[in-house]
Design a protein around this motif. Structure first.
Motif, PDB file in Angstrom:
ATOM      1  N   SER A 138       0.831  -1.210   0.000  1.00  0.00           N
ATOM      2  CA  SER A 138       0.000   0.000   0.000  1.00  0.00           C
ATOM      3  C   SER A 138       0.861   1.254   0.000  1.00  0.00           C
ATOM      4  N   ASP A 139       2.038   1.213   0.644  1.00  0.00           N
ATOM      5  CA  ASP A 139       2.938   2.362   0.592  1.00  0.00           C
ATOM      6  C   ASP A 139       3.474   2.568  -0.815  1.00  0.00           C
ATOM      7  N   ASN A 140       3.788   1.487  -1.491  1.00  0.00           N
ATOM      8  CA  ASN A 140       4.261   1.597  -2.869  1.00  0.00           C
ATOM      9  C   ASN A 140       3.149   2.095  -3.786  1.00  0.00           C
ATOM     10  N   ASP A 141       1.928   1.607  -3.558  1.00  0.00           N
ATOM     11  CA  ASP A 141       0.795   2.048  -4.365  1.00  0.00           C
ATOM     12  C   ASP A 141       0.483   3.514  -4.125  1.00  0.00           C
ATOM     13  N   ARG A 142       0.682   3.976  -2.916  1.00  0.00           N
ATOM     14  CA  ARG A 142       0.397   5.371  -2.593  1.00  0.00           C
ATOM     15  C   ARG A 142       1.312   6.307  -3.391  1.00  0.00           C
ATOM     16  N   GLY A 143       2.571   5.944  -3.564  1.00  0.00           N
ATOM     17  CA  GLY A 143       3.489   6.757  -4.356  1.00  0.00           C
ATOM     18  C   GLY A 143       3.073   6.800  -5.814  1.00  0.00           C
ATOM     19  N   CYS A 144       2.687   5.660  -6.359  1.00  0.00           N
ATOM     20  CA  CYS A 144       2.225   5.617  -7.750  1.00  0.00           C
ATOM     21  C   CYS A 144       0.914   6.370  -7.921  1.00  0.00           C
ATOM     22  N   LEU A 145       0.028   6.229  -6.943  1.00  0.00           N
ATOM     23  CA  LEU A 145      -1.247   6.927  -7.011  1.00  0.00           C
ATOM     24  C   LEU A 145      -1.047   8.433  -6.932  1.00  0.00           C
ATOM     25  N   ARG A 146      -0.103   8.883  -6.104  1.00  0.00           N
ATOM     26  CA  ARG A 146       0.186  10.300  -5.998  1.00  0.00           C
ATOM     27  C   ARG A 146       0.684  10.855  -7.328  1.00  0.00           C
ATOM     28  N   ILE A 147       1.535  10.129  -7.998  1.00  0.00           N
ATOM     29  CA  ILE A 147       2.041  10.584  -9.303  1.00  0.00           C
ATOM     30  C   ILE A 147       0.913  10.603 -10.329  1.00  0.00           C
ATOM     31  N   LEU A 148       0.088   9.573 -10.307  1.00  0.00           N
ATOM     32  CA  LEU A 148      -1.014   9.493 -11.256  1.00  0.00           C
ATOM     33  C   LEU A 148      -2.021  10.623 -11.051  1.00  0.00           C
ATOM     34  N   LEU A 149      -2.347  10.914  -9.804  1.00  0.00           N
ATOM     35  CA  LEU A 149      -3.313  11.968  -9.509  1.00  0.00           C
ATOM     36  C   LEU A 149      -2.717  13.365  -9.657  1.00  0.00           C
ATOM     37  N   ALA A 150      -1.406  13.467  -9.565  1.00  0.00           N
ATOM     38  CA  ALA A 150      -0.762  14.768  -9.694  1.00  0.00           C
ATOM     39  C   ALA A 150      -0.838  15.292 -11.122  1.00  0.00           C
ATOM     40  N   PRO A 168     -12.701  11.650  -2.185  1.00  0.00           N
ATOM     41  CA  PRO A 168     -12.029  11.084  -1.001  1.00  0.00           C
ATOM     42  C   PRO A 168     -10.721  10.362  -1.316  1.00  0.00           C
ATOM     43  N   SER A 169     -10.666   9.656  -2.427  1.00  0.00           N
ATOM     44  CA  SER A 169      -9.439   8.934  -2.753  1.00  0.00           C
ATOM     45  C   SER A 169      -8.297   9.890  -3.089  1.00  0.00           C
ATOM     46  N   VAL A 170      -8.619  11.040  -3.629  1.00  0.00           N
ATOM     47  CA  VAL A 170      -7.584  12.021  -3.957  1.00  0.00           C
ATOM     48  C   VAL A 170      -7.139  12.752  -2.693  1.00  0.00           C
ATOM     49  N   ARG A 171      -8.091  13.153  -1.859  1.00  0.00           N
ATOM     50  CA  ARG A 171      -7.747  13.864  -0.622  1.00  0.00           C
ATOM     51  C   ARG A 171      -6.885  13.025   0.296  1.00  0.00           C
ATOM     52  N   ARG A 172      -7.094  11.735   0.284  1.00  0.00           N
ATOM     53  CA  ARG A 172      -6.327  10.838   1.143  1.00  0.00           C
ATOM     54  C   ARG A 172      -4.848  10.840   0.745  1.00  0.00           C
ATOM     55  N   MET A 191      -3.342  13.316  -1.619  1.00  0.00           N
ATOM     56  CA  MET A 191      -2.816  14.643  -1.947  1.00  0.00           C
ATOM     57  C   MET A 191      -3.151  15.616  -0.823  1.00  0.00           C
ATOM     58  N   GLY A 192      -2.195  16.435  -0.447  1.00  0.00           N
ATOM     59  CA  GLY A 192      -2.426  17.446   0.579  1.00  0.00           C
ATOM     60  C   GLY A 192      -3.163  18.649   0.024  1.00  0.00           C
ATOM     61  N   TRP A 193      -3.597  19.517   0.922  1.00  0.00           N
ATOM     62  CA  TRP A 193      -4.347  20.712   0.501  1.00  0.00           C
ATOM     63  C   TRP A 193      -3.471  21.676  -0.285  1.00  0.00           C
ATOM     64  N   TRP A 194      -2.163  21.639  -0.092  1.00  0.00           N
ATOM     65  CA  TRP A 194      -1.273  22.559  -0.800  1.00  0.00           C
ATOM     66  C   TRP A 194      -1.251  22.303  -2.304  1.00  0.00           C
ATOM     67  N   TRP A 195      -1.733  21.154  -2.739  1.00  0.00           N
ATOM     68  CA  TRP A 195      -1.805  20.881  -4.171  1.00  0.00           C
ATOM     69  C   TRP A 195      -2.836  21.775  -4.853  1.00  0.00           C
ATOM     70  N   VAL A 196      -3.860  22.193  -4.127  1.00  0.00           N
ATOM     71  CA  VAL A 196      -4.903  23.019  -4.728  1.00  0.00           C
ATOM     72  C   VAL A 196      -4.701  24.501  -4.453  1.00  0.00           C
ATOM     73  N   GLY A 197      -3.739  24.837  -3.636  1.00  0.00           N
ATOM     74  CA  GLY A 197      -3.499  26.237  -3.263  1.00  0.00           C
ATOM     75  C   GLY A 197      -3.300  27.186  -4.433  1.00  0.00           C
ATOM     76  N   PRO A 198      -2.364  26.914  -5.339  1.00  0.00           N
ATOM     77  CA  PRO A 198      -2.151  27.839  -6.454  1.00  0.00           C
ATOM     78  C   PRO A 198      -3.382  28.000  -7.352  1.00  0.00           C
ATOM     79  N   ALA A 199      -4.110  26.924  -7.575  1.00  0.00           N
ATOM     80  CA  ALA A 199      -5.312  27.011  -8.409  1.00  0.00           C
ATOM     81  C   ALA A 199      -6.388  27.841  -7.725  1.00  0.00           C
ATOM     82  N   VAL A 200      -6.557  27.645  -6.419  1.00  0.00           N
ATOM     83  CA  VAL A 200      -7.564  28.411  -5.686  1.00  0.00           C
ATOM     84  C   VAL A 200      -7.202  29.892  -5.671  1.00  0.00           C
ATOM     85  N   VAL A 201      -5.933  30.202  -5.465  1.00  0.00           N
ATOM     86  CA  VAL A 201      -5.494  31.603  -5.465  1.00  0.00           C
ATOM     87  C   VAL A 201      -5.743  32.238  -6.830  1.00  0.00           C
ATOM     88  N   SER A 202      -5.404  31.537  -7.901  1.00  0.00           N
ATOM     89  CA  SER A 202      -5.641  32.103  -9.230  1.00  0.00           C
ATOM     90  C   SER A 202      -7.128  32.233  -9.518  1.00  0.00           C
TER      91      SER A 202
END
Length: 103
Positions: free
Chosen positions: A7-19, A74-78, A80-91
Motif C-alpha cells: 500500500s505504501d508503494n501504491d500510494r506513491g504511484c497513485l500520488r504521481i497518477l493523480l498529480a 475522497p481517494s484524492v484527498r487521502r 494529496m495534501g491541501w497545498w496541491w490546490v493552493g495555487p489554483a484556488v489563489v488564481s
C-alpha cells in the motif's frame, strides 16, 4: 530488516497518477489568470479586450473549480495534501476579483 507494504508503494504511484491532472489544470488556471491580468484594453470602447479578459477569467475560474472538484474526491484527498490546490484556488480568487473589477 524492514519491509515496505504494497500500500505504501501504491500510494506513491497513485500520488504521481493523480498529480498529473491536478498540475495540468493548475497550469491552465494560472496561465489564464495571467492572461486576464495582462490584457489591457485601449479604452472603454475596446469590447474585444474586455471579452478576452472575461473569457480568460471564466477559464481560470473553471479550471480552478475543476482542481478543487478533483481534490474533493475522497481517494484524492487521502493521497494529496491541501497545498496541491493552493495555487489554483489563489488564481481562481484573483480571477473572480479581476472579473468583478474589470467587468
Amino acid at each position: 530488516m524492514t519491509s515496505t507494504s504494497s500500500s505504501d508503494n501504491d500510494r506513491g504511484c497513485l500520488r504521481i497518477l493523480l498529480a498529473v491532472p491536478l498540475v495540468l489544470l493548475t497550469l491552465v488556471a494560472v496561465s489564464c489568470c495571467w492572461v486576464a491580468l495582462t490584457i489591457r484594453p485601449s479604452g472603454s470602447w475596446d469590447d474585444d479586450a474586455y471579452a478576452g479578459v472575461a473569457l480568460a477569467c471564466v477559464l481560470a475560474i473553471g479550471a480552478a473549480g475543476a482542481v478543487v472538484g478533483v481534490w474533493l474526491l475522497p481517494s484524492v484527498r487521502r493521497v494529496m495534501g491541501w497545498w496541491w490546490v493552493g495555487p489554483a484556488v489563489v488564481s481562481g480568487v484573483v480571477s473572480v476579483i479581476w472579473y468583478v473589477a474589470v467587468g
